[in-house]
Write a protein that holds these residues in place. Structure first.
Motif, PDB file in Angstrom:
ATOM      1  N   GLY A 163      58.314  35.880  56.610  1.00 54.00           N
ATOM      2  CA  GLY A 163      57.089  36.642  56.479  1.00 54.00           C
ATOM      3  C   GLY A 163      56.084  36.288  57.567  1.00 54.00           C
ATOM      4  O   GLY A 163      56.384  35.626  58.553  1.00 54.00           O
ATOM      5  N   SER A 164      54.850  36.718  57.350  1.00 54.53           N
ATOM      6  CA  SER A 164      53.795  36.501  58.338  1.00 54.53           C
ATOM      7  C   SER A 164      53.102  35.163  58.166  1.00 54.53           C
ATOM      8  O   SER A 164      52.195  34.835  58.938  1.00 54.53           O
ATOM      9  CB  SER A 164      52.759  37.632  58.244  1.00 54.53           C
ATOM     10  N   GLY A 165      53.511  34.385  57.169  1.00 55.25           N
ATOM     11  CA  GLY A 165      52.918  33.077  56.964  1.00 55.25           C
ATOM     12  C   GLY A 165      52.295  32.952  55.594  1.00 55.25           C
ATOM     13  O   GLY A 165      52.223  33.916  54.810  1.00 55.25           O
ATOM     14  N   LEU A 166      51.835  31.754  55.285  1.00 59.59           N
ATOM     15  CA  LEU A 166      51.288  31.424  53.974  1.00 59.59           C
ATOM     16  C   LEU A 166      49.943  30.729  54.156  1.00 59.59           C
ATOM     17  O   LEU A 166      49.846  29.726  54.876  1.00 59.59           O
ATOM     18  CB  LEU A 166      52.256  30.499  53.217  1.00 59.59           C
ATOM     19  N   ALA A 167      48.912  31.257  53.514  1.00 57.86           N
ATOM     20  CA  ALA A 167      47.612  30.590  53.468  1.00 57.86           C
ATOM     21  C   ALA A 167      47.577  29.760  52.186  1.00 57.86           C
ATOM     22  O   ALA A 167      47.577  30.321  51.078  1.00 57.86           O
ATOM     23  CB  ALA A 167      46.480  31.603  53.490  1.00 57.86           C
ATOM     24  N   MET A 168      47.571  28.455  52.323  1.00 58.71           N
ATOM     25  CA  MET A 168      47.593  27.551  51.173  1.00 58.71           C
ATOM     26  C   MET A 168      46.466  26.549  51.288  1.00 58.71           C
ATOM     27  O   MET A 168      46.269  25.940  52.341  1.00 58.71           O
ATOM     28  CB  MET A 168      48.949  26.833  51.098  1.00 58.71           C
ATOM     29  N   SER A 169      45.706  26.365  50.217  1.00 61.77           N
ATOM     30  CA  SER A 169      44.679  25.335  50.162  1.00 61.77           C
ATOM     31  C   SER A 169      45.026  24.343  49.064  1.00 61.77           C
ATOM     32  O   SER A 169      45.649  24.709  48.065  1.00 61.77           O
ATOM     33  CB  SER A 169      43.304  25.955  49.890  1.00 61.77           C
ATOM     34  N   PHE A 170      44.624  23.080  49.262  1.00 60.28           N
ATOM     35  CA  PHE A 170      44.864  22.094  48.205  1.00 60.28           C
ATOM     36  C   PHE A 170      43.637  21.233  47.987  1.00 60.28           C
ATOM     37  O   PHE A 170      42.806  21.045  48.895  1.00 60.28           O
ATOM     38  CB  PHE A 170      46.125  21.269  48.465  1.00 60.28           C
ATOM     39  N   ALA A 171      43.518  20.736  46.737  1.00 57.76           N
ATOM     40  CA  ALA A 171      42.306  20.054  46.310  1.00 57.76           C
ATOM     41  C   ALA A 171      42.656  19.040  45.239  1.00 57.76           C
ATOM     42  O   ALA A 171      43.762  19.034  44.678  1.00 57.76           O
ATOM     43  CB  ALA A 171      41.303  21.074  45.759  1.00 57.76           C
ATOM     44  N   SER A 172      41.681  18.165  44.930  1.00 61.45           N
ATOM     45  CA  SER A 172      41.841  17.222  43.816  1.00 61.45           C
ATOM     46  C   SER A 172      40.485  16.654  43.438  1.00 61.45           C
ATOM     47  O   SER A 172      39.491  16.832  44.165  1.00 61.45           O
ATOM     48  CB  SER A 172      42.805  16.084  44.190  1.00 61.45           C
ATOM     49  N   CYS A 173      40.428  15.990  42.312  1.00 62.77           N
ATOM     50  CA  CYS A 173      39.313  15.112  41.928  1.00 62.77           C
ATOM     51  C   CYS A 173      37.981  15.842  41.789  1.00 62.77           C
ATOM     52  O   CYS A 173      37.096  15.742  42.647  1.00 62.77           O
ATOM     53  CB  CYS A 173      39.184  13.962  42.910  1.00 62.77           C
ATOM     54  N   ALA A 183      32.885  23.341  46.407  1.00 59.30           N
ATOM     55  CA  ALA A 183      34.125  23.388  47.182  1.00 59.30           C
ATOM     56  C   ALA A 183      35.096  24.413  46.602  1.00 59.30           C
ATOM     57  O   ALA A 183      35.806  25.097  47.352  1.00 59.30           O
ATOM     58  CB  ALA A 183      34.767  22.012  47.233  1.00 59.30           C
ATOM     59  N   TYR A 184      35.135  24.536  45.285  1.00 56.15           N
ATOM     60  CA  TYR A 184      35.995  25.558  44.673  1.00 56.15           C
ATOM     61  C   TYR A 184      35.524  26.956  45.074  1.00 56.15           C
ATOM     62  O   TYR A 184      36.334  27.863  45.283  1.00 56.15           O
ATOM     63  CB  TYR A 184      35.971  25.436  43.155  1.00 56.15           C
ATOM     64  N   ARG A 185      34.207  27.142  45.166  1.00 51.50           N
ATOM     65  CA  ARG A 185      33.680  28.457  45.546  1.00 51.50           C
ATOM     66  C   ARG A 185      34.128  28.826  46.959  1.00 51.50           C
ATOM     67  O   ARG A 185      34.580  29.951  47.208  1.00 51.50           O
ATOM     68  CB  ARG A 185      32.160  28.460  45.479  1.00 51.50           C
ATOM     69  N   TYR A 186      34.020  27.880  47.888  1.00 48.38           N
ATOM     70  CA  TYR A 186      34.417  28.164  49.264  1.00 48.38           C
ATOM     71  C   TYR A 186      35.930  28.324  49.383  1.00 48.38           C
ATOM     72  O   TYR A 186      36.413  29.142  50.178  1.00 48.38           O
ATOM     73  CB  TYR A 186      33.897  27.071  50.193  1.00 48.38           C
ATOM     74  N   LEU A 187      36.671  27.547  48.608  1.00 43.48           N
ATOM     75  CA  LEU A 187      38.127  27.720  48.585  1.00 43.48           C
ATOM     76  C   LEU A 187      38.475  29.138  48.142  1.00 43.48           C
ATOM     77  O   LEU A 187      39.330  29.797  48.744  1.00 43.48           O
ATOM     78  CB  LEU A 187      38.738  26.680  47.648  1.00 43.48           C
ATOM     79  N   ALA A 188      37.807  29.626  47.091  1.00 44.49           N
ATOM     80  CA  ALA A 188      38.068  30.984  46.615  1.00 44.49           C
ATOM     81  C   ALA A 188      37.704  32.020  47.678  1.00 44.49           C
ATOM     82  O   ALA A 188      38.415  33.017  47.861  1.00 44.49           O
ATOM     83  CB  ALA A 188      37.294  31.241  45.330  1.00 44.49           C
ATOM     84  N   ALA A 189      36.601  31.782  48.397  1.00 45.87           N
ATOM     85  CA  ALA A 189      36.168  32.735  49.414  1.00 45.87           C
ATOM     86  C   ALA A 189      37.164  32.853  50.560  1.00 45.87           C
ATOM     87  O   ALA A 189      37.226  33.889  51.234  1.00 45.87           O
ATOM     88  CB  ALA A 189      34.794  32.331  49.952  1.00 45.87           C
ATOM     89  N   ASP A 190      37.973  31.809  50.788  1.00 42.02           N
ATOM     90  CA  ASP A 190      39.018  31.868  51.821  1.00 42.02           C
ATOM     91  C   ASP A 190      40.168  32.794  51.437  1.00 42.02           C
ATOM     92  O   ASP A 190      41.003  33.132  52.277  1.00 42.02           O
ATOM     93  CB  ASP A 190      39.590  30.465  52.076  1.00 42.02           C
ATOM     94  N   GLU A 191      40.264  33.146  50.152  1.00 37.71           N
ATOM     95  CA  GLU A 191      41.325  34.007  49.621  1.00 37.71           C
ATOM     96  C   GLU A 191      42.718  33.512  50.008  1.00 37.71           C
ATOM     97  O   GLU A 191      43.498  34.222  50.662  1.00 37.71           O
ATOM     98  CB  GLU A 191      41.124  35.455  50.073  1.00 37.71           C
ATOM     99  N   PRO A 192      43.070  32.293  49.603  1.00 40.02           N
ATOM    100  CA  PRO A 192      44.416  31.793  49.909  1.00 40.02           C
ATOM    101  C   PRO A 192      45.482  32.557  49.123  1.00 40.02           C
ATOM    102  O   PRO A 192      45.188  33.227  48.126  1.00 40.02           O
ATOM    103  CB  PRO A 192      44.342  30.330  49.459  1.00 40.02           C
TER     104      PRO A 192
END
Length: 536
Positions: A163-173, A183-192
Motif C-alpha cells: 500500500g501507500s504506507g501506514l500512519a501510526m502513533s503510539f502513546a503511554s502513561c 496530547a491525545y487531542r493532537y494525536l487525534a488531529a493527526d488522523e492516524p
C-alpha cells in the motif's frame, strides 16, 4: 449474539468504485429496513429506562485484521457512580451497532446488536466480520432513542500488499491528576490509521497520593483501585476526558497494559509492596483484568479467566508490518535485588525471564515465520541497556532480565528478521536508541532500533533539555535522543523507511497547550540504526 448484514466480500482487493456500488445497494436496503436500533420494542424500552446520555464514555475500535475489527462502547449515563455501573439500572440492554463506508451512514455494510448488562459493566464488544481489507469505515451505536458519537476505523490490508504506507502513533502513561490530555487531542488531529497504547492507560492511586512536581490539576474519584467497582469507576472517569475519547474515535487501537492498570511495578503474583500485606492480590488482579477487558476494544479471545488474561498477540498489516504486542508483567520473574535501580548480579542470570517461556517461544516462532518488511514489538518497559552514573540499571526494565533480552535479540537475528523495531512506554520520557548485541563495544553494529514515547501527562509538565549535553547519552552512546517533555510519537511507515516524530507539549497543567515536533528520525530499510533529520 451478533446479527450480520447481507454484505459479503472476497479476498480480492476491490476497486473503490466496486465498493461504492456494493455499498449503495446495502445503503438502500438499510433505509428500507428503517433506522438503526428502532426495529425492536426491546431497544425502545431500554431507551425509555435510561435517564441521560448512555454514551458519555464514547466509542472505540481495535484489533483489526484483514476482514474484521472490534467495535466498543460502554453505557454510563452517570459515569462516576461509585458502584462502577455508570448509573445503569442493573437491567440488561440491547445495543445496536452499524458500520458504514461513509460518515453519514448512507452506505451501511454491516449491522447487528449485542446484549449487555451489569455482569459486563455495560460494556459492548462487537466483532464485526466480512469487511473489505485495507478500507476505512465509520461506526456508531444506538440504544432506543440514544445514538452514540461516530467513530472511524479501518481494516488491515491483505498479506502481499504494501500500500501507500501506514500512519501510526503510539502513546503511554496518562495520569488524570497530573495534567490535561492535550496530547491525545493532537494525536487525534493527526488522523492516524492505527494507534498503539503501551500501558498505564490509567493510574490506581487514591486522590493526591501521587503528586506531580507541578502539582495535581484534577483529582481521582474514589479510593485506590482494589475492587471491580473501583476499577470500573476509574476507567469511566478517564473516559470522561474529551481528548481521550477523540483519540479512541479516530482510529483502531492496539492496547497492552503495564503496571498501573493493576498495581505499581507488580510482577506475576507479586504485588508492589510485599511488606504491606495484600492477602487478596490475585483477587485484585482478576478484578483489574476484568475491568481492563471491559474498557478496551479487545477480542473475545482476550477475555480474562480469573486473574489470567491472554494479551500477547500478533496483528499483521499487509506485508508492510507485523505488530507483536507483548505482555511484560503477567509472566515475568520478580524484579531482581528488590527492584529499583541497582548494581545486581542476579539481573544477568540467563534463567530469568520477562516474557515467560510460552510467550517467548511464541515470539521467536513469529520471527521465524515473518516475511514482513518491518517487525514491530509493541511493549512496555525500556529495552536497550541504560546505565546510571554508578553503573546501576533499572531492575524493572529489560536490564533486569538480560538473558531474556539476549534470547529475543538472538531470535530475530537467527530468523533474519529484516527490520526489527521495538516500541516502548513506561518511563515518561522520549528516547531513541540503537540496540546492540554487545553494549560493551560502542563500535559494534546496531542489531535493531528502539523508539520510546514519553507520557501523555504523567510527571507533570516535564522539561526540555539539550541532548548533546545529556549525561545519559554520554554514558550510553547507543542512545541518540532524550527529552523529558510530555507528548507522543507519530510515525509514518512505508516499504522504504519509518519516520518517527517525537511530539512534545509546552505544558499539560493548563487548559490549553501548544504542540511541536522536538526531533525526527529515520529508520531505513535494512539499515539498523537511526538517522536524525529536520523536524517538520
Amino acid at each position: 449474539m451478533s446479527e450480520s448484514g447481507e454484505y459479503t466480500t472476497t479476498s480480492a482487493r476491490p476497486s473503490r468504485r466496486n465498493v461504492l456500488v456494493g455499498g449503495a445497494a446495502v445503503g438502500a436496503a438499510a433505509m428500507a429496513a428503517g433506522a438503526l436500533g428502532t426495529s425492536t420494542a426491546a431497544a425502545q424500552g431500554a431507551g425509555e429506562r435510561i435517564t441521560g446520555d448512555p454514551f458519555t464514555l464514547g466509542v472505540a475500535s481495535g484489533d483489526p485484521d484483514q476482514h474484521s475489527v472490534v467495535l466498543w462502547t460502554r453505557l454510563a449515563p452517570r459515569p462516576l457512580a461509585e458502584d462502577g455501573l455508570g448509573g445503569m439500572n442493573r437491567r440488561h440492554v440491547e445495543v445496536h451497532w452499524e458500520i458504514a463506508l461513509d460518515e453519514r451512514f448512507r452506505l451501511v455494510v454491516r449491522r447487528g446488536h449485542e446484549r449487555t448488562g451489569p455482569e459486563h459493566g455495560y460494556a459492548v464488544h462487537a466483532e464485526v466480520a466480512g469487511l473489505l481489507p485495507g478500507w476505512e469505515y465509520f461506526y456508531r451505536f444506538r440504544v432506543g432513542r440514544h445514538v452514540s458519537p461516530v467513530g472511524r476505523t479501518r481494516t488491515a490490508p491483505l498479506v502481499g500488499i504494501f500500500g501507500s504506507g501506514l500512519a501510526m502513533s503510539f502513546a503511554s502513561c496518562s495520569q488524570f491528576e497530573h495534567g490535561y490530555f492535550h496530547a491525545y487531542r493532537y494525536l487525534a488531529a493527526d488522523e492516524p490509521d492505527l494507534v498503539l497504547h503501551l500501558g498505564d492507560y490509567m493510574y490506581e492511586y487514591a486522590p493526591n497520593v501521587y503528586v506531580s512536581p507541578d502539582g495535581n490539576v484534577r483529582d481521582h474519584r474514589g479510593p485506590e483501585t482494589e475492587t471491580l467497582a473501583n476499577y470500573r469507576q476509574r476507567y469511566a472517569q478517564y473516559r470522561t476526558d474529551a481528548d481521550l475519547r477523540a483519540a479512541h474515535a479516530v482510529a483502531p487501537w492496539l492496547v497492552v497494559p503495564d503496571d498501573h492498570e493493576v498495581d505499581n511495578n507488580w510482577a506475576d503474583e507479586v504485588h508492589e509492596k510485599p511488606h504491606i500485606p495484600q492477602p487478596d492480590f490475585m483477587r485484585r488482579r482478576a478484578d483489574a483484568f476484568r475491568a481492563y477487558y471491559e474498557n478496551m476494544p479487545l477480542r473475545r479471545r482476550s477475555k480474562p479467566n480469573g486473574p489470567d488474561i491472554r494479551l500477547y498477540r500478533q496483528v499483521q498489516w499487509g506485508s508492510l508490518a507485523n505488530f507483536h504486542m507483548l505482555d511484560t508483567r503477567q509472566h515475568r520473574d520478580d524484579q531482581a535485588c528488590g527492584d529499583g535501580w541497582k548494581v545486581c548480579e542476579d539481573a544477568a542470570d540467563p534463567a530469568r525471564t520477562l516474557t515467560g517461556p510460552e510467550q517467548e517461544a511464541w515470539l521467536l516462532n513469529n520471527f521465524r515465520r515473518s516475511r514482513a518488511r518491518w517487525d514491530i514489538l509493541g511493549q512496555q518497559v525500556f529495552f536497550a541497556q541504560r546505565l546510571s552514573a554508578s553503573g546501576a540499571r533499572s531492575m524493572d526494565a529489560w536490564d533486569g532480565y538480560q538473558g531474556s533480552r539476549e534470547r529475543v535479540v538472538r531470535g530475530w537475528q537467527d530468523a533474519r528478521v529484516r527490520n526489527p523495531v521495538v516500541l516502548t512506554g513506561d518511563v515518561h520520557t522520549h528516547w531513541a536508541n540503537e540496540l546492540k548485541a554487545d553494549y560493551a563495544d560502542p563500535d559494534s553494529p546496531a542489531v535493531g532500533t528502539e523508539l520510546v514515547t514519553t507520557s501523555i501527562s504523567s510527571g507533570g509538565n516535564g522539561a526540555d533539555s539539550d541532548p548533546s549535553t545529556n549525561p545519559n547519552l554520554r554514558r550510553n552512546p547507543h542512545i541518540k535522543f532524550f527529552n523529558a517533555q510530555r507528548g507522543y510519537v507519530r510515525t509514518r511507515i512505508d516499504r522504504h523507511q519509518i519516520r518517527a516524530d517525537f511530539r512534545v507539549l509546552d505544558k499539560v497543567t493548563e487548559p490549553d497547550a501548544a504542540v511541536s515536533t522536538r526531533a525526527s528520525f529515520l529508520i531505513s530499510d535494512r539499515r539498523r540504526g537511526l538517522t536524525e533529520i529536520e523536524p517538520q
